[in-house]
Design a protein around this motif. Structure first.
Motif, PDB file in Angstrom:
ATOM      1  N   GLN A  57       0.829  -1.205   0.000  1.00 18.74           N
ATOM      2  CA  GLN A  57       0.000   0.000   0.000  1.00 18.74           C
ATOM      3  C   GLN A  57       0.863   1.254   0.000  1.00 18.74           C
ATOM      4  OE1 GLN A  57      -2.844  -0.200   3.239  1.00 18.74           O
ATOM      5  NE2 GLN A  57      -3.428  -2.302   2.712  1.00 18.74           N
ATOM      6  N   PHE A  58       1.948   1.237   0.791  1.00 20.35           N
ATOM      7  CA  PHE A  58       2.887   2.366   0.772  1.00 20.35           C
ATOM      8  C   PHE A  58       3.489   2.536  -0.616  1.00 20.35           C
ATOM      9  CE2 PHE A  58       7.466   3.190   0.672  1.00 20.35           C
ATOM     10  CZ  PHE A  58       7.492   4.527   1.045  1.00 20.35           C
ATOM     11  N   ARG A  59       3.854   1.414  -1.229  1.00 22.55           N
ATOM     12  CA  ARG A  59       4.457   1.467  -2.565  1.00 22.55           C
ATOM     13  C   ARG A  59       3.499   2.093  -3.572  1.00 22.55           C
ATOM     14  NH1 ARG A  59       7.726  -3.335  -5.413  1.00 22.55           N
ATOM     15  NH2 ARG A  59       7.457  -2.849  -7.619  1.00 22.55           N
ATOM     16  N   VAL A  60       2.246   1.672  -3.542  1.00 18.49           N
ATOM     17  CA  VAL A  60       1.269   2.191  -4.488  1.00 18.49           C
ATOM     18  C   VAL A  60       1.037   3.683  -4.265  1.00 18.49           C
ATOM     19  CG1 VAL A  60      -1.148   2.078  -5.196  1.00 18.49           C
ATOM     20  CG2 VAL A  60       0.150  -0.028  -4.843  1.00 18.49           C
ATOM     21  N   GLY A  61       0.943   4.102  -2.991  1.00 16.40           N
ATOM     22  CA  GLY A  61       0.756   5.525  -2.698  1.00 16.40           C
ATOM     23  C   GLY A  61       1.922   6.365  -3.175  1.00 16.40           C
ATOM     24  N   ALA A  62       3.152   5.866  -2.931  1.00 15.10           N
ATOM     25  CA  ALA A  62       4.335   6.605  -3.366  1.00 15.10           C
ATOM     26  C   ALA A  62       4.431   6.656  -4.885  1.00 15.10           C
ATOM     27  CB  ALA A  62       5.589   5.966  -2.772  1.00 15.10           C
ATOM     28  N   ILE A  63       4.119   5.546  -5.544  1.00 16.12           N
ATOM     29  CA  ILE A  63       4.157   5.518  -7.005  1.00 16.12           C
ATOM     30  C   ILE A  63       3.125   6.473  -7.588  1.00 16.12           C
ATOM     31  CG2 ILE A  63       3.623   4.074  -9.017  1.00 16.12           C
ATOM     32  CD1 ILE A  63       6.393   3.621  -7.960  1.00 16.12           C
ATOM     33  N   PHE A  64       1.964   6.584  -6.948  1.00 12.97           N
ATOM     34  CA  PHE A  64       0.928   7.494  -7.433  1.00 12.97           C
ATOM     35  C   PHE A  64       1.412   8.946  -7.374  1.00 12.97           C
ATOM     36  CE2 PHE A  64      -2.787  10.225  -6.534  1.00 12.97           C
ATOM     37  CZ  PHE A  64      -3.492  10.028  -7.715  1.00 12.97           C
ATOM     38  N   LEU A 299      21.346  -4.010  -7.436  1.00  8.45           N
ATOM     39  CA  LEU A 299      22.132  -4.868  -6.542  1.00  8.45           C
ATOM     40  C   LEU A 299      21.231  -5.863  -5.825  1.00  8.45           C
ATOM     41  CD1 LEU A 299      24.664  -2.306  -5.003  1.00  8.45           C
ATOM     42  CD2 LEU A 299      25.056  -3.960  -6.838  1.00  8.45           C
ATOM     43  N   LEU A 300      20.062  -5.420  -5.414  1.00  6.35           N
ATOM     44  CA  LEU A 300      19.089  -6.324  -4.812  1.00  6.35           C
ATOM     45  C   LEU A 300      18.676  -7.402  -5.813  1.00  6.35           C
ATOM     46  CD1 LEU A 300      17.279  -6.813  -2.261  1.00  6.35           C
ATOM     47  CD2 LEU A 300      15.517  -5.504  -3.451  1.00  6.35           C
ATOM     48  N   HIS A 320      10.039  -2.740  -1.776  1.00  3.72           N
ATOM     49  CA  HIS A 320       9.152  -1.666  -2.217  1.00  3.72           C
ATOM     50  C   HIS A 320       9.854  -0.311  -2.183  1.00  3.72           C
ATOM     51  CE1 HIS A 320       5.761  -4.333  -2.467  1.00  3.72           C
ATOM     52  NE2 HIS A 320       5.869  -4.688  -1.185  1.00  3.72           N
ATOM     53  N   VAL A 321      10.596  -0.043  -1.112  1.00  3.33           N
ATOM     54  CA  VAL A 321      11.268   1.252  -0.971  1.00  3.33           C
ATOM     55  C   VAL A 321      12.314   1.442  -2.063  1.00  3.33           C
ATOM     56  CG1 VAL A 321      12.837   2.587   0.485  1.00  3.33           C
ATOM     57  CG2 VAL A 321      10.833   1.511   1.504  1.00  3.33           C
ATOM     58  N   LEU A 322      13.091   0.397  -2.350  1.00  2.63           N
ATOM     59  CA  LEU A 322      14.130   0.518  -3.372  1.00  2.63           C
ATOM     60  C   LEU A 322      13.534   0.694  -4.763  1.00  2.63           C
ATOM     61  CD1 LEU A 322      16.852  -2.045  -2.218  1.00  2.63           C
ATOM     62  CD2 LEU A 322      16.726   0.408  -1.816  1.00  2.63           C
ATOM     63  N   PHE A 323      12.386   0.046  -5.022  1.00  4.69           N
ATOM     64  CA  PHE A 323      11.737   0.239  -6.307  1.00  4.69           C
ATOM     65  C   PHE A 323      11.236   1.673  -6.461  1.00  4.69           C
ATOM     66  CE2 PHE A 323       7.864   0.371  -8.856  1.00  4.69           C
ATOM     67  CZ  PHE A 323       8.318  -0.151 -10.054  1.00  4.69           C
TER      68      PHE A 323
END
Length: 390
Positions: A57-64, A299-300, A320-323
């Motif tokens: 959910q954090f990833r989707v919000g940040a991507i938005f 690297l991941l 998610h954070v690195l993406f």
């Protein structure tokens, strides 16, 4: 379609569980996870489909948020260079910035929405044709973005090392851009045949993966590493070589000046024209943003390809954070361009004034008068004159 392995066994549901924790993880590299073609885990009848976790959910919000900013800023950059003040850039620089903005917009409108929607739905609902097409477009956008940075670096190297060969720069850059887009297209084409939808009937779960495309795990690892080399290693080596040669050339010119070999003694910052130096600094910062943003995630990926079990030992939020941090690179390019280019800032200011005064016809007439082709903005015109020499 139902999922079956090379020996007729059912597709291991546990592998789909790992993939569904982060369904777009492998696709960011355009490659399926290495464990999708290995059958190390037996099917479990009590398996339940994964859910939309808090980390996702954090990833989707940040991507938005990144999507909104990248879409607006890169569209503004493309408009400025295409039909705004940026069209007065040097003829060989303008195609480079147009291509960079276009590649960033492809990343914005293909990679980001696909990643967000896929994380929300967890499984794949788009069908087999859309699975193949979007995987192809995603890899195409990523290769184009990296290769265009390479073209910019090669252009800067030639401009600094061979300043008297400016007449052929436009034709040379057009050829390199055509090669960059063509290579991106060719390298992304295998995605149309490798990715497909598979279904686990007992769990009513469908995913877009590459299961069955590789008969051995080492083949998939070779495919992974090939795209890692073309997406990251080769562009990084070429760009590092270009800017190392530029720095060495500037250093040698500075030493010659100090030794009195030049008739006109100039300081280190005056070895090359100021406009060319500004363009060089801008391209260096753009390349550095690419390296800084994407290196942790790549690297991941290397760790993941050689040790697939790392998904179970590393926290989900790290992936998610690195993406999200990698996608930040798409937003950096228009910011960097605006910082080094007054014409882009002037176009943004004019757009803001237009939206503010659009309700008043009188104000709009005055605004159009100020923005006419003979506006006489001395500072901007001086910049254009300098840039045209590059």
């Amino acid at each position: 379609m139902s999922c079956s392995g090379q020996n007729g066994s059912e597709c291991p549901v546990h592998t789909l569980t790992l993939l569904s924790r982060n369904p777009a993880f492998s696709l960011q590299y355009s490659i399926p996870p290495a464990h999708l073609n290995s059958f190390l885990y037996p099917s479990t009848p009590d398996w339940e489909p994964p859910s939309f976790s808090q980390a996702a959910q954090f990833r989707v919000g940040a991507i938005f948020i990144l999507f909104l900013f990248a879409a607006c800023s890169n569209t503004a950059l493309l408009t400025s260079v295409w039909c705004g003040r940026g069209r007065r850039l040097a003829s060989h620089l303008r195609p480079l910035m147009l291509s960079l903005a276009s590649a960033d917009l492809m990343m914005t409108f293909v990679v980001m929405p696909l990643d967000a929607v896929w994380n929300v739905t967890v499984q794949w609902y788009g069908g087999d044709a859309l699975c193949r097409l979007l995987c192809f477009l995603k890899l195409f956008a990523m290769h184009a973005s990296a290769f265009i940075l390479v073209v910019i670096s090669l252009d800067r190297q030639h401009a600094i090392l061979h300043p008297l060969d400016a007449l052929s720069a436009h034709r040379r850059n057009r050829c390199m851009l055509l090669l960059a887009w063509t290579l991106s297209l060719l390298l992304a084409t295998p995605q149309l045949f490798i990715f497909r939808t598979i279904r686990v009937d007992q769990a009513n779960f469908t995913q877009c993966v590459s299961h069955g495309s590789f008969s051995h795990r080492w083949q998939e690892t070779v495919y992974n590493m090939f795209h890692f080399v073309t997406l990251y290693v080769v562009p990084l080596l070429v760009m590092s070589c270009c800017y190392s040669r530029i720095l060495l050339h500037i250093h040698q010119q500075h030493l010659r000046d100090k030794a009195g070999e030049s008739q006109l003694r100039r300081s280190g910052t005056d070895i090359i024209p100021k406009a060319r130096m500004k363009t060089l600094k801008m391209s260096v910062v753009i390349v550095l943003s690419f390296v800084v943003c994407w290196t942790p995630y790549y690297l991941l990926g290397i760790w993941y390809w050689f040790q697939p079990d790392m998904l179970r030992v590393t926290p989900e939020y790290i992936h998610h954070v690195l993406f999200v941090f990698g996608n930040l690179n798409t937003c950096c390019d228009p910011i960097i361009y605006g910082f080094y280019t007054p014409s882009f800032r002037a176009d943004l200011a004019a757009c803001c004034r237009w939206s503010k005064d659009s309700s008043s016809p009188l104000s709009l007439n005055r605004l159009s008068t100020r923005q006419g082709p003979h506006s006489g903005e001395h500072e901007l015109q001086s910049h254009y004159n300098q840039a045209s020499k590059d």
